[in-house]
Write a protein that holds these residues in place. Structure first.
Motif, PDB file in Angstrom:
ATOM      1  N   ILE A  15       0.714  -1.107  -0.020  1.00 27.69           N
ATOM      2  CA  ILE A  15      -0.002   0.000   0.106  1.00 27.69           C
ATOM      3  C   ILE A  15       0.828   1.061   0.069  1.00 27.69           C
ATOM      4  N   THR A  16       0.892   1.856  -1.194  1.00 29.46           N
ATOM      5  CA  THR A  16       1.680   3.303  -1.255  1.00 29.46           C
ATOM      6  C   THR A  16       0.921   4.098  -2.007  1.00 29.46           C
ATOM      7  N   GLU A  17       1.230   5.193  -2.176  1.00 34.25           N
ATOM      8  CA  GLU A  17       0.639   6.274  -3.031  1.00 34.25           C
ATOM      9  C   GLU A  17       0.406   5.728  -4.544  1.00 34.25           C
ATOM     10  N   ASN A  20      -1.883   2.800  -4.624  1.00 34.29           N
ATOM     11  CA  ASN A  20      -3.438   3.423  -4.316  1.00 34.29           C
ATOM     12  C   ASN A  20      -4.001   3.796  -5.696  1.00 34.29           C
ATOM     13  N   VAL A 100      -8.268  -2.577   4.607  1.00 35.88           N
ATOM     14  CA  VAL A 100      -7.859  -1.326   4.032  1.00 35.88           C
ATOM     15  C   VAL A 100      -8.897  -0.768   3.109  1.00 35.88           C
TER      16      VAL A 100
ATOM     17  N   GLY B  43       4.867   5.036   2.971  1.00 32.47           N
ATOM     18  CA  GLY B  43       4.591   4.661   1.496  1.00 32.47           C
ATOM     19  C   GLY B  43       3.777   5.963   1.137  1.00 32.47           C
ATOM     20  N   PHE B  44       3.744   6.888   1.875  1.00 34.72           N
ATOM     21  CA  PHE B  44       2.877   8.247   1.152  1.00 34.72           C
ATOM     22  C   PHE B  44       3.774   9.310   1.662  1.00 34.72           C
ATOM     23  N   ARG B  45       3.559  10.271   0.620  1.00 29.80           N
ATOM     24  CA  ARG B  45       4.085  11.613   0.939  1.00 29.80           C
ATOM     25  C   ARG B  45       3.241  12.279   2.082  1.00 29.80           C
ATOM     26  N   LYS B  48      -0.727  12.994   1.781  1.00 30.33           N
ATOM     27  CA  LYS B  48      -1.208  12.374   0.439  1.00 30.33           C
ATOM     28  C   LYS B  48      -1.675  11.215   0.670  1.00 30.33           C
ATOM     29  N   PRO B  50      -4.591   8.548   1.475  1.00 34.58           N
ATOM     30  CA  PRO B  50      -6.324   8.578   1.473  1.00 34.58           C
ATOM     31  C   PRO B  50      -7.028   8.428   2.840  1.00 34.58           C
ATOM     32  N   VAL B  53      -6.818   4.844   4.427  1.00 31.58           N
ATOM     33  CA  VAL B  53      -5.524   4.646   4.691  1.00 31.58           C
ATOM     34  C   VAL B  53      -5.168   5.436   6.244  1.00 31.58           C
ATOM     35  N   LYS B  56      -6.898   3.536   9.121  1.00 30.20           N
ATOM     36  CA  LYS B  56      -6.297   2.314   9.355  1.00 30.20           C
ATOM     37  C   LYS B  56      -5.210   2.743  10.373  1.00 30.20           C
TER      38      LYS B  56
END
Lengths: 100, 476
Positions: A15-17, A20, A100, B43-45, B48, B50, B53, B56
């Motif tokens: 799960i990453t940007e 997604n 998720v 995993g996200f900037r 950013k 959603p 996520v 969770k």
């Protein structure tokens, strides 16, 4: 080599940007899989675990190389090599990815 | 949005607001975004990730908490504006219930004061007069202050000053048994009444020093002589209740007897008293001046107490509604003043005071509550009166008084500026109170007051008071 059980094929979703976006736009789901699993095994495992028989259109796999990482100021260690699988599903099929 | 208002008895309002589910979802999304901006989710900037996520990662509860907080402020503002509620201070959230999301707010309302027909209040105006006896008493005091003393050879006479060792004990009542516990309310046989070495007593039969009969008992005493006698404490309000009517045994040893020579009330005496002035006064002129001063002072004192009585009548007929928060704020102020005073005068912390006296802040607050409530009512009625009567005070008037005070001070320009800044509020308050008192005196006497230019104001009483209506007192 001992036989790979379908439930042992898929290890975790990635799960990453980027993934997604892939899930939303392209209906593709990315998993870390067992390094010894092949595409057919991955396809069967996804259809079994997520109860979507016949919905997997395509599976792509790649080996992600180990990288050098640092812990603290001067201690380096190597992350492990792992296999990534990108599974394309038919339009409209959604997977419930571990809450998720 | 479903809003219910429930007016409460203590001048507060209870607002029950039901929030539709869609609004909550929007709030949750905003809350999630706000929280995610502060977090680094792997995993996200930053910012950013959603909604699902973030949920969770942080948990539904955290996001709901943040959403509810954001919503409660937003909805409160919206409801106050929509219903045009005049609040006193910020409201508070009494309760939140979910499913459906409902906020219960408690809002304090602006205080309301109804003065009624306050201009009809009348109090009899009877200023005291200064009699010749009062003026003579002032001169008697001046005589005593400027009296000369000479040592006397021989027996003490009336009016002399006696220096003596005085030891007086109670000789009636119960005796405290050895080892028994003393009752703080009782005075036992043998307890001291008066004990002093080299006490200076004027043997003046009219003034009755120490106890009635003491001066009479000491007349004729010689230096070195010791006299013993019993005296009764009269049943008088001047004495504590537990010692009234008791008998005291005195043992007095005269150490010195001095003759008190009072100066004669003549022009020489008057000139001596006014020697610092350009031209010294004669006795007649001084008497006149003393009389005028006493009359002015007595009139001022009477006006103050008269104004206070008029105000009390106005307060009695006024109807005041105020929220409890005002009383709490006043108690907080009183506690702060008390704490400062303790620190300044006794170098004591309030917590130490509580430990010593075995009290706590809650009991102290309860003690102060009655005074605080009285203060709130008084200040509300006063403010309303000032507003209705349009009693104004301008900054240049305050500055004029400050400048006059500062001109008399021998300090630097910087200190003068600081003094003016610090004292401005005090001087303004003092001047305003003077004006209010003047107004109240005129009101109570039924003197003609300016016609107010509001349609709500009652018509003024056209009767002018008999006698002279005092001019505006000088503000200096």
């Amino acid at each position: 080599m001992p036989e790979l059980h379908p439930y042992d094929v898929i290890r975790r979703p990635v799960i990453t940007e980027k993934t997604n976006g892939m899930m939303e736009e392209l209906n593709q789901y990315v998993f870390e899989v067992d390094p010894n699993a092949n595409k057919i095994q991955i396809k069967d495992a996804v259809e079994l675990v997520f109860d979507v028989p016949g919905q997997v259109v395509n599976v792509r796999t790649m080996i992600m190389p180990a990288k050098r990482a640092r812990r603290g100021r001067k201690h380096y260690f190597r992350t492990r090599q792992w296999k990534k699988a990108i599974v394309t599903l038919t339009e409209g099929t959604k997977l419930q990815l571990f809450n998720v | 949005m479903n809003i219910q208002t429930e007016p409460q008895e203590n001048h507060t309002l209870r607002l029950v607001v039901e929030v539709p589910a869609e609004r909550l979802e929007v709030a949750k999304a905003n809350a999630a975004k706000k929280l995610a901006n502060r977090l680094k989710i792997p995993g996200f900037r930053q910012g950013k990730a959603p909604y699902n996520v973030i949920t969770k990662y942080l948990g539904e509860a955290t996001i709901l908490e943040e959403a509810v907080e954001l919503l409660s402020n937003e909805i409160y503002g919206q409801v106050i504006q929509e219903l045009d509620i005049k609040t006193y201070g910020p409201g508070s959230v009494e309760n939140i219930s979910y499913d459906p999301l409902t906020f219960v707010y408690s809002v304090s309302l602006q205080p309301e004061v109804e003065l009624g027909d306050y201009r009809a209040v009348r109090v009899p105006y009877e200023p005291p007069t200064v009699s010749d006896e009062d003026v003579e008493n002032v001169f008697k005091t001046l005589q005593r202050q400027h009296a000369q003393v000479e040592a006397r050879e021989g027996a003490a006479e009336e009016g002399d000053r006696l220096t003596a060792d005085i030891h007086a004990v109670f000789v009636d009542g119960d005796e405290l048994a050895e080892g028994a516990e003393r009752n703080a309310e009782k005075v036992y046989r043998g307890d001291p009444f008066f004990h002093q070495h080299n006490a200076k007593i004027d043997l003046n039969l009219e003034n009755k020093p120490i106890l009635p009969g003491f001066a009479a008992a000491m007349l004729g005493v010689q230096v070195g002589e010791t006299r013993e006698f019993d005296l009764n404490i009269p049943n008088d309000e001047g004495f504590a209740e537990k010692i009234r009517g008791r008998t005291v045994h005195f043992e007095v040893t005269a150490k010195a007897v001095e003759k008190v020579v009072l100066p004669t009330l003549d022009d020489e005496f008057a000139a001596k008293l006014t020697q610092d002035e350009g031209s010294p006064l004669t006795m007649e002129q001084l008497r006149e001046r003393v009389r005028l001063n006493m009359e002015a002072q007595s009139a001022e004192d009477y006006d103050k107490s008269y104004g206070e009585r008029v105000f009390e009548q106005i307060m009695a007929q006024a109807r005041v509604k105020y929220p409890p928060r005002m009383v709490e704020a006043r108690i907080d102020e009183m506690l702060r003043d008390t704490e400062e005073r303790f620190k300044r005068d006794y170098r004591l912390d309030l917590n130490e005071y509580y430990k010593i006296t075995g009290t706590n802040q809650d009991s102290m607050r309860e003690q102060m509550r009655a005074d605080a409530e009285a203060w709130v009512v008084r200040s509300l009625v006063m403010s309303e009166l000032v507003e209705r009567e349009q009693i104004k005070l301008y900054m240049h008037e305050v500055d004029a008084v400050l400048d006059a005070s500062v001109a008399r001070m021998n300090v630097s320009v910087k200190d003068r500026r600081r003094f003016k800044g610090e004292q401005r509020a005090n001087v303004a308050n003092y001047l305003l109170m003077n004006r209010v008192m003047f107004h109240l005196v005129a009101l109570g006497r039924g003197a003609s007051l300016p016609v107010l230019n509001t349609s709500e104001a009652p018509t003024p009483d056209p009767v002018v008071a008999e006698g002279e209506v005092r001019q505006t007192p000088s503000d200096e």
